[in-house]
Design a protein around this motif. Sequence first.
Motif, mmCIF file in Angstrom:
data_model
loop_
_atom_site.group_PDB
_atom_site.id
_atom_site.type_symbol
_atom_site.label_atom_id
_atom_site.label_comp_id
_atom_site.label_asym_id
_atom_site.label_seq_id
_atom_site.Cartn_x
_atom_site.Cartn_y
_atom_site.Cartn_z
ATOM 1 N N ASP A 104 37.255 47.546 37.901
ATOM 2 C CA ASP A 104 37.612 46.445 36.886
ATOM 3 C C ASP A 104 37.452 47.050 35.353
ATOM 4 O O ASP A 104 37.845 46.292 34.402
ATOM 5 C CB ASP A 104 36.296 45.657 36.878
ATOM 6 N N ARG A 155 35.280 38.457 38.000
ATOM 7 C CA ARG A 155 34.863 39.005 39.348
ATOM 8 C C ARG A 155 33.734 37.950 40.102
ATOM 9 O O ARG A 155 32.878 37.762 39.594
ATOM 10 C CB ARG A 155 34.278 40.425 39.578
ATOM 11 N N THR A 167 32.907 40.293 34.595
ATOM 12 C CA THR A 167 32.920 41.568 35.511
ATOM 13 C C THR A 167 31.791 42.301 34.382
ATOM 14 O O THR A 167 31.468 41.949 33.312
ATOM 15 C CB THR A 167 34.131 42.429 34.983
#
Lengths: 295, 295
Positions: free
Chosen positions: B85, B95, B100
């Motif tokens: 990521d 996510r 993230t």
Amino acid sequence: MNFKEQLKEYQTKVNQELEKYLKKQECPEKILNHAMEYSLMGGGKRLRPILVMVTYQIFKDDVQKCMPYAVAIEMIHNFSLIHDDLPGIDNDDVRHGKPTNHKKFNEATAILAGDGLFNQAYMVMSEDLKHTKLEELSEKLEVFSEFSNAVDRMIAGEYMDTEYEGKPITEEYLTYIHKNKTAALLRLCVRMGAILAKATQEDLEKLTRYAEKIGLAFQIKDDILSEEGQEEILGKPVGNDKELEKCTYVSQYGLQGAKEILEKITKEAIEELKEYGEKAEFLKELAYYIQNRNK
Amino acid sequence: MNFKEQLKEYQTKVNQELEKYLKKQECPEKILNHAMEYSLMGGGKRLRPILVMVTYQIFKDDVQKCMPYAVAIEMIHNFSLIHDDLPGIDNDDVRHGKPTNHKKFNEATAILAGDGLFNQAYMVMSEDLKHTKLEELSEKLEVFSEFSNAVDRMIAGEYMDTEYEGKPITEEYLTYIHKNKTAALLRLCVRMGAILAKATQEDLEKLTRYAEKIGLAFQIKDDILSEEGQEEILGKPVGNDKELEKCTYVSQYGLQGAKEILEKITKEAIEELKEYGEKAEFLKELAYYIQNRNK
């Protein structure tokens, strides 16, 4: 053979061993493998694997037996350098006088080359463990456990170093960073050599104290070199720490103060070796080398 | 108990086990530990550890024995997600419907939290190995070796995926990426479960074929969801692959073509299980689940 010649011989041996593990260059991910090789074979001093070997040799002659662990520690060391140099962490452009991994390749490749070397260290150990006779496994499993714990400490230390960059820091936290970031791995090297050679508990403790002291000395010297080293010898920019307001022994105790602590610690480290006489001569010289190195 | 209820029960078990390994929050590096926990406990499906457990249970009842390895694989999976990521790689902001790791914390913390989870996987295994009786070690050492080799493949696959982003790619390379990036780890899960349960070579091979097939199915389904999934269910942006000109099964075979391959592969995977009857019921349902999931 004097110390310098012996050091060179050890470095050559480490490089030969590392070469055995270089990944092939004819596969689809060849650039990744090239990036891993670029850093791993990029001119490090090999202090960590040499510490494993030399400690092992105080007790035993068959140094080949500890080589997979010596190699693994050098891989871990290089993974940590690649990640520390990343733009998101220290953002360094030069390492060992050459472009850092993400400068030479790109950021994605550098992140994954670091991950790759990280994992390869464990692959090398797992391969050795699989081929070890049952009766020799217990020392190696102890080493594997200490290895993973020391790497955990190294990552915590690097995190703290990053978090406190440019912020005021207590002496307690400065010591915590150094103990974890640098010293934990050097301590591990000496302990690995001793444990693999089946040293007694007493010897293990003595050598651990030696390792903790040279670990601290190593960091203090690093801080001194970052302040007054010569860029062309050091292979990286000098004075960066001050600019980044990094917490170092020099910022905390001044240049002279840091040098005095370094000398005292080196003497104490050498004291721990006196029982081993000739057999620990190289470890003794290594302590002086850490104190006096110019890169 | 139907499949959904059973899946939920397995997920709860995995989460309970993972919680045992969460790092303490009262140490200097507490934010790093928090970042590791944020991703590890951030709502994954736990497919990988469940695959280890369910395969193990075809042969043996004492599932607790395989838990350290189930936990380790989930840690590796989460490390890889954090690094993938990162801005330097996929540059993803969301996510599992949440920011993230580098968005929630910062880039340095995310790199090191990934490294930390990566290493913790090996710490967990080393701890288990240290406390294993000699006569049970050989299977576990085999698993450790396969583990490190599969992670090596995962990193190579991720590298290739990055390198070919937005570039034309051959079918051979597309398969290579999926085989390494996703399938190698799923294959490892099934093999770990079987090896730890001392399955015969024949069973190991059969289950490996099952694993390879659901691994491929998993990737194809991922590609399909990235194209036509619902953002709010998926917890990540849809249509990104096209924008990034990523090489996927959908870009290669079209949406309908990809769905046909997915159905065929799922059937073949289930075929491999027919000898195990009731005992492999969950693995069979899992193959359908992978085919039909909407996130």
